[in-house]
Motif scaffolding. Sequence first.
Motif, mmCIF file in Angstrom:
data_model
loop_
_atom_site.group_PDB
_atom_site.id
_atom_site.type_symbol
_atom_site.label_atom_id
_atom_site.label_comp_id
_atom_site.label_asym_id
_atom_site.label_seq_id
_atom_site.Cartn_x
_atom_site.Cartn_y
_atom_site.Cartn_z
ATOM 1 N N PRO A 266 0.810 -1.214 -0.013
ATOM 2 C CA PRO A 266 -0.049 -0.086 0.008
ATOM 3 C C PRO A 266 0.999 1.268 -0.028
ATOM 4 C CG PRO A 266 -0.638 -1.561 1.653
ATOM 5 C CD PRO A 266 0.535 -1.997 1.183
ATOM 6 N N ALA A 267 0.260 2.363 -0.590
ATOM 7 C CA ALA A 267 0.895 3.628 -0.605
ATOM 8 C C ALA A 267 1.506 4.147 0.523
ATOM 9 C CB ALA A 267 -0.024 4.660 -1.395
ATOM 10 N N ALA A 268 0.833 3.880 1.885
ATOM 11 C CA ALA A 268 1.182 4.422 3.001
ATOM 12 C C ALA A 268 2.436 3.680 3.514
ATOM 13 C CB ALA A 268 0.268 4.507 3.982
ATOM 14 N N PHE A 269 2.819 2.543 3.122
ATOM 15 C CA PHE A 269 4.129 1.652 3.407
ATOM 16 C C PHE A 269 5.327 1.771 2.610
ATOM 17 C CE2 PHE A 269 0.443 0.063 5.575
ATOM 18 C CZ PHE A 269 0.536 0.131 7.048
ATOM 19 N N ARG A 270 5.047 2.494 1.537
ATOM 20 C CA ARG A 270 6.090 2.638 0.465
ATOM 21 C C ARG A 270 6.913 3.839 0.666
ATOM 22 N NH1 ARG A 270 2.193 2.699 -4.908
ATOM 23 N NH2 ARG A 270 1.207 0.881 -4.523
ATOM 24 N N PRO A 271 8.418 3.434 0.678
ATOM 25 C CA PRO A 271 9.347 4.487 0.835
ATOM 26 C C PRO A 271 9.138 5.680 -0.319
ATOM 27 C CG PRO A 271 10.462 2.758 0.002
ATOM 28 C CD PRO A 271 8.947 2.234 0.220
ATOM 29 N N VAL A 272 9.389 6.692 0.238
ATOM 30 C CA VAL A 272 9.513 8.120 -0.685
ATOM 31 C C VAL A 272 10.762 7.852 -1.653
ATOM 32 C CG1 VAL A 272 9.246 10.533 -1.223
ATOM 33 C CG2 VAL A 272 8.136 9.482 0.955
ATOM 34 N N PRO A 273 10.681 7.878 -3.095
ATOM 35 C CA PRO A 273 11.811 7.854 -3.797
ATOM 36 C C PRO A 273 12.802 9.096 -3.603
ATOM 37 C CG PRO A 273 9.663 8.309 -5.168
ATOM 38 C CD PRO A 273 9.365 7.980 -3.616
ATOM 39 N N MET A 274 13.965 8.904 -4.041
ATOM 40 C CA MET A 274 14.913 9.944 -4.105
ATOM 41 C C MET A 274 14.880 10.679 -5.453
ATOM 42 S SD MET A 274 16.605 9.623 -1.245
ATOM 43 C CE MET A 274 17.802 10.698 -1.600
ATOM 44 N N GLN A 275 15.103 12.063 -5.538
ATOM 45 C CA GLN A 275 14.904 12.882 -6.667
ATOM 46 C C GLN A 275 16.071 13.696 -6.698
ATOM 47 O OE1 GLN A 275 12.464 12.216 -8.658
ATOM 48 N NE2 GLN A 275 10.962 11.178 -7.531
ATOM 49 N N ARG A 285 14.115 13.598 -1.076
ATOM 50 C CA ARG A 285 13.019 12.478 -1.227
ATOM 51 C C ARG A 285 11.902 13.244 -1.565
ATOM 52 N NH1 ARG A 285 13.992 7.296 0.002
ATOM 53 N NH2 ARG A 285 15.844 6.947 1.234
ATOM 54 N N ALA A 286 11.133 12.600 -2.595
ATOM 55 C CA ALA A 286 9.906 13.374 -2.916
ATOM 56 C C ALA A 286 9.065 12.438 -3.873
ATOM 57 C CB ALA A 286 10.066 14.832 -3.591
#
Length: 301
Positions: A266-275, A285-286
């Motif tokens: 689920p989206a709430a548990f996914r790590p925020v990707p690096m940009q 991270r964003a």
Amino acid sequence: MSTFLMAASQAIAPPYAPPSGVEHVNVRHTERFTVVGNHLSQHPELSLAARGLALHIQSLPPGAKVGIKVLAARLPADSEHRIAEALRELEEHGYLKRIRERSPEGKVYTRTVSYNHPDPAALDKARTQRKSIKPRKPRPTPAPNPNPAPSPAQPAEPAPLPRVPAPTAKKPPRPPLPQPLNPRPQLLQAAALLLVGLQNQDPELRLTEEQINFLAPGVAAWFERDASPAAVRKALTEDLPRPVRFPAQLVRHRLTVSLPSGRSLPAAFRPVPMQNCDGCDRAFRASAPGRCDDCAGEANH
């Protein structure tokens, strides 16, 4: 004239005809033999495969292995599916019982009981009841005591406990079957092929076309979470209960409760990707490309 009639009668006499039907040639056995009742050998509802398998099992010594794979290796002329069907017939007609038990070490195993009569438990019970029913002798009436002693006070009977009503709470609904985020046709086709192949690994996991179409999305969800076909097949076929009475429900339960974690969380548990920041090229991270907080603050000022 009489000589001619005698010759004619001998010429037209029918030849000797042997009697029709089976003819038995019996040899008395003194060792290595098994006694089988006609209720089994002439059972009108059992197939020949079931009757032959029952005779084979009854001829084995105590402690011999009688699993499906062991019997298929010992009887190569019959397939595992045919042996499984014959075992189910013997269970339905009271010649076999398979009991799942757990050892003190926690390992689950199947204990098989073979009966040479379809209902020995009922016969033993009736025989025990006949022995236990005996006429009771009348007890002699005691003579009245001229000087009776006062009887001690009887203790009061305890008050009856209040009856607890049966629980009325409904069982929680079953969790839904997992669904893939991207139900691609190739993914669903691979899932359906895996479900069809389960019967080759265990004949009791035979599924209908409707059941395969319903369960295929659950297998596809496992594929999306990086589960290999071998891992899915092991999760669905390992340590099965015997017999498997409802294979579709068993597969659905295992696909649901044993769903592995993976990329499709689920989206709430996914790590925020690096940009990389468009202004200073620093990593941050964003969820989407853009500017970091410092560059965004400078642009606002």
